[in-house]
Design a protein around this motif. Structure first.
Motif, mmCIF file in Angstrom:
data_model
loop_
_atom_site.group_PDB
_atom_site.id
_atom_site.type_symbol
_atom_site.label_atom_id
_atom_site.label_comp_id
_atom_site.label_asym_id
_atom_site.label_seq_id
_atom_site.Cartn_x
_atom_site.Cartn_y
_atom_site.Cartn_z
ATOM 1 N N GLN A 173 -16.281 -46.038 -73.537
ATOM 2 C CA GLN A 173 -14.172 -45.862 -73.205
ATOM 3 C C GLN A 173 -13.805 -45.125 -74.549
ATOM 4 O O GLN A 173 -13.202 -44.364 -74.586
ATOM 5 C CB GLN A 173 -13.965 -47.217 -72.631
ATOM 6 C CG GLN A 173 -12.490 -47.403 -72.518
ATOM 7 C CD GLN A 173 -11.775 -48.292 -73.014
ATOM 8 O OE1 GLN A 173 -11.784 -48.973 -73.944
ATOM 9 N NE2 GLN A 173 -10.968 -48.905 -72.373
ATOM 10 N N TYR A 199 -6.305 -44.287 -61.270
ATOM 11 C CA TYR A 199 -7.317 -44.111 -61.625
ATOM 12 C C TYR A 199 -7.313 -42.873 -63.573
ATOM 13 O O TYR A 199 -8.177 -43.956 -63.527
ATOM 14 C CB TYR A 199 -7.739 -42.979 -60.637
ATOM 15 C CG TYR A 199 -9.683 -42.127 -60.145
ATOM 16 C CD1 TYR A 199 -10.267 -43.069 -59.697
ATOM 17 C CD2 TYR A 199 -9.757 -41.658 -61.235
ATOM 18 C CE1 TYR A 199 -11.010 -43.502 -59.891
ATOM 19 C CE2 TYR A 199 -11.098 -41.189 -60.965
ATOM 20 C CZ TYR A 199 -11.993 -41.782 -60.313
ATOM 21 O OH TYR A 199 -13.197 -41.592 -60.882
ATOM 22 N N HIS A 207 -10.933 -47.878 -64.887
ATOM 23 C CA HIS A 207 -12.788 -47.772 -65.639
ATOM 24 C C HIS A 207 -13.362 -48.623 -66.085
ATOM 25 O O HIS A 207 -14.392 -48.980 -65.865
ATOM 26 C CB HIS A 207 -12.616 -46.432 -65.665
ATOM 27 C CG HIS A 207 -11.772 -45.476 -65.025
ATOM 28 N ND1 HIS A 207 -12.416 -44.933 -63.608
ATOM 29 C CD2 HIS A 207 -11.000 -45.165 -65.089
ATOM 30 C CE1 HIS A 207 -11.938 -44.324 -62.977
ATOM 31 N NE2 HIS A 207 -10.955 -44.714 -63.767
ATOM 32 N N SER A 219 -15.415 -52.431 -64.159
ATOM 33 C CA SER A 219 -16.784 -53.166 -63.332
ATOM 34 C C SER A 219 -17.370 -53.349 -64.540
ATOM 35 O O SER A 219 -18.081 -54.028 -64.096
ATOM 36 C CB SER A 219 -17.182 -51.652 -62.133
ATOM 37 O OG SER A 219 -17.630 -50.367 -63.186
ATOM 38 N N ASP A 242 -17.728 -44.995 -62.232
ATOM 39 C CA ASP A 242 -16.913 -45.321 -64.156
ATOM 40 C C ASP A 242 -17.329 -44.778 -64.934
ATOM 41 O O ASP A 242 -16.601 -44.197 -65.641
ATOM 42 C CB ASP A 242 -16.686 -46.787 -63.601
ATOM 43 C CG ASP A 242 -15.682 -47.495 -62.714
ATOM 44 O OD1 ASP A 242 -15.025 -46.399 -62.419
ATOM 45 O OD2 ASP A 242 -16.076 -48.310 -62.508
#
Lengths: 255, 329
Positions: A158, A210, A216, A219, A229
């Motif tokens: 991320q 999304y 994302h 998970s 993701d």
């Protein structure tokens, strides 16, 4: 490859000889320390509560301490990332050192990747401080390490994506404040996009939510390695770095 | 070594560099001369692959700046107008970084760093932070950075700007001593710098090439007929400059006499002569002494590049004015 390494080392050096790195690390350690202390306190309180009432709620360190803390980091990260990337190119442009990089026998892509890797490394160093806190859980409890590892992988992916976007924004201006503010705005937007899913289920809302970087992360936070993701983040990284490369090239045509 | 053909850089509204062509032989020092905003920096940036040209082409050591930029970059050392220094780095740390960027490794890297530290006289600041250095040192570290990887071509954008006179002389000496091994292009708007350092001059004004020639030829070209400076004085009685001027005009070989300066009963005249054999000077001396005046000084008037430059750019401007008038009518 060697050029990437040269740029990477120089870049990491400049983070650590200036106060930037230390201030970021200190602030993060403080904030996360407080989160950790809070989460553990809460966990202990509920544990005592359930014993006193004689009802045995299922208690789980992974679910009740590690998971919420990891998603805290993923949000706190949004605030730190602009501070890491705002100087990356803006400073080179202001100092004129961009002329040195652009007239040396290195490719733009090598410069960009080197700089981005250094930013990711600084972020990873920041994460180490949170890992120091988590190590106490392993000392006094028995949490599962796999979800934690996957959670960290998600955080890195991320951050990698947002750092790539921040790097791109930094090429657009020679003013660090502007670069930081714009990156911060984008990070924030990418976070709150998922809010639309709270009241709307139409296709556009699903597309918007999304695109949120936080969606994302869910998970990963659960300890599940979801390929789609991971792919989302990797795509974002490539997009950010690609835009950076285009922007650097267009600098030459414009400036 | 450097070939430039019809090089043009156009921005949205302005043309910064307009069809410039020139070439530079190996080992020469070339002065790139022009007023501020003439397009010197833009041209240099195109030569160093920092800016792509709008049209035309340039090649360095046989490599085109657009086709093979990496090969070109390996062979150039570039000192931009503002030395590209990282404020937070130490001098030798910075040179190490630049050396690695330029492809130097290991023992060779350290040998080259020692060499440039000595050559540019920056050894005493090797451990200082670049942000703390004085202007003179910053400029020299910039120069050290440019010559670090021993490039064939050096491109220096105003290398002496902002230095004090002593540093300017040292920098010029350094640049002169680098010629031979390196081909050097340096830009400046200071004329004496070109006269002292360069063998060849390229004069540009408002993006256009005005002249390109050797320093010597340019001076000769502007001089045209020979002219002499004469200073006449008198120890007995006040001297009438008009009388002197009249006497000078009577000498058969003088074409024109211009009064330059009058001070303390001494008068200076510039005498243009038609005769090329130098006989005029003897005639002038005799005429003045025979008139009972004192001949204080008699020397050929050297034409400075400054005058050449003004003449050339003025000619350019008047041609443009004519063209504009022609266009209107």
């Amino acid at each position: 490859m060697r050029n990437i390494w040269t740029i990477y080392r120089k870049e990491l050096n400049s983070y650590f000889v200036s106060p930037i790195a230390y201030i970021l690390l200190l602030m993060f350690a403080l904030i996360f320390g407080f989160f950790f202390w809070n989460a553990v306190g809460m966990f202990v309180y509920y544990g005592m509560e359930s014993q006193m009432r004689g009802q045995m709620f299922p208690m789980n360190v992974n679910e009740q301490v590690i998971r919420p803390l990891l998603s805290n980091i993923s949000v706190v990260g949004l605030f730190f990332i602009p501070m890491i990337t705002m100087r990356v190119f803006a400073e080179e442009k202001r100092n004129g050192t961009i002329e040195l990089l652009a007239t040396s026998p290195v490719r733009d892509s090598e410069v960009i990747v080197g700089k981005w890797l250094a930013a990711v490394t600084l972020y990873a160093t920041m994460l180490l401080f949170s890992a120091a806190n988590f190590s106490f859980l392993f000392r006094y409890g028995n949490p599962d390490w796999k979800p934690l590892a996957i959670g960290y992988l998600g955080l890195l992916l991320q951050a990698g994506a947002l750092l790539a976007i921040g790097t791109f924004v930094s090429t657009l201006t020679r003013n660090q404040i502007i670069a930081g503010a714009v990156t911060f705005g984008i990070c924030l937007l990418l976070w709150v996009l998922e809010w639309v899913s709270g009241y709307e289920t139409a296709a556009w809302a699903r597309v918007l939510s999304y695109m949120s970087v936080i969606t994302h992360y869910e998970s990963f936070g659960k300890g599940v390695l979801a390929i789609k993701d991971a792919l989302f983040y990797v795509t974002l990284i490539f997009l950010g770095l690609f835009l950076t490369a285009r922007s650097m090239e267009s600098l030459r045509w414009r400036s | 070594m450097i070939t430039v053909k019809d090089l043009t850089k156009r921005y949205a509204r302005t043309t910064a560099v307009d069809q410039i062509s020139f070439s530079v032989e190996k080992g020469q020092i070339v002065g790139f001369l022009g007023p501020n905003g003439a397009g010197k920096t833009t041209t240099m940036r195109m030569l160093t692959c920092f800016l792509p040209p709008t049209s035309g082409n340039a090649s360095i050591a046989g490599f085109d700046v657009l086709e093979q930029p990496l090969e070109v970059k390996k062979r150039i050392g570039y000192l931009p107008e503002m030395p590209p220094l990282y404020q937070e780095m130490g001098t030798s740390e910075y040179l190490k970084f630049v050396g690695r960027l330029k492809g130097l490794r290991g023992a060779e890297l350290f040998a080259r760093i020692d060499y440039v530290l000595e050559r540019c006289a920056i050894g005493d600041v090797r451990n200082k932070l670049l942000g703390k250095l004085s202007k003179g040192y910053r400029q020299r570290v910039g120069l050290a950075q440019a010559i670090l990887h021993n490039p064939d071509v050096l491109i220096l954008d105003e290398p002496t700007a902002g230095l004090d006179p002593k540093q300017i002389n040292e920098t010029r000496d350094l640049i002169r001593s680098l010629a031979g091994d390196h081909t050097i292009i340096l830009s400046t708007h200071i004329l004496p710098e070109v006269e002292q350092t360069c063998q060849q001059v390229i004069i540009i004004n408002r993006g256009k090439l005005v002249a390109t020639d050797s320093v010597h030829n340019l001076q000769n070209r502007a001089r045209g007929a020979e002219s002499v400076l004469v200073e006449v004085g008198s120890r007995n009685g006040v001297l009438d400059p008009a009388a002197v001027e009249k006497r000078l005009q009577q000498i058969p070989s003088t074409a024109r006499v211009v009064a330059k300066q009058s001070r303390d009963n001494r008068h200076t005249f510039e005498v243009e002569t038609a005769a090329k054999d130098g006989s005029t000077r003897a005639d002038i001396a005799r005429a003045i002494v025979e008139s009972g005046w004192d001949l204080n000084e008699l020397r050929p008037a050297a034409v400075s590049l400054e005058e050449v430059f003004l003449q050339l750019t003025k000619a350019e401007a008047s041609v443009e004015k004519l063209a504009a008038k022609g266009g209107q009518s």
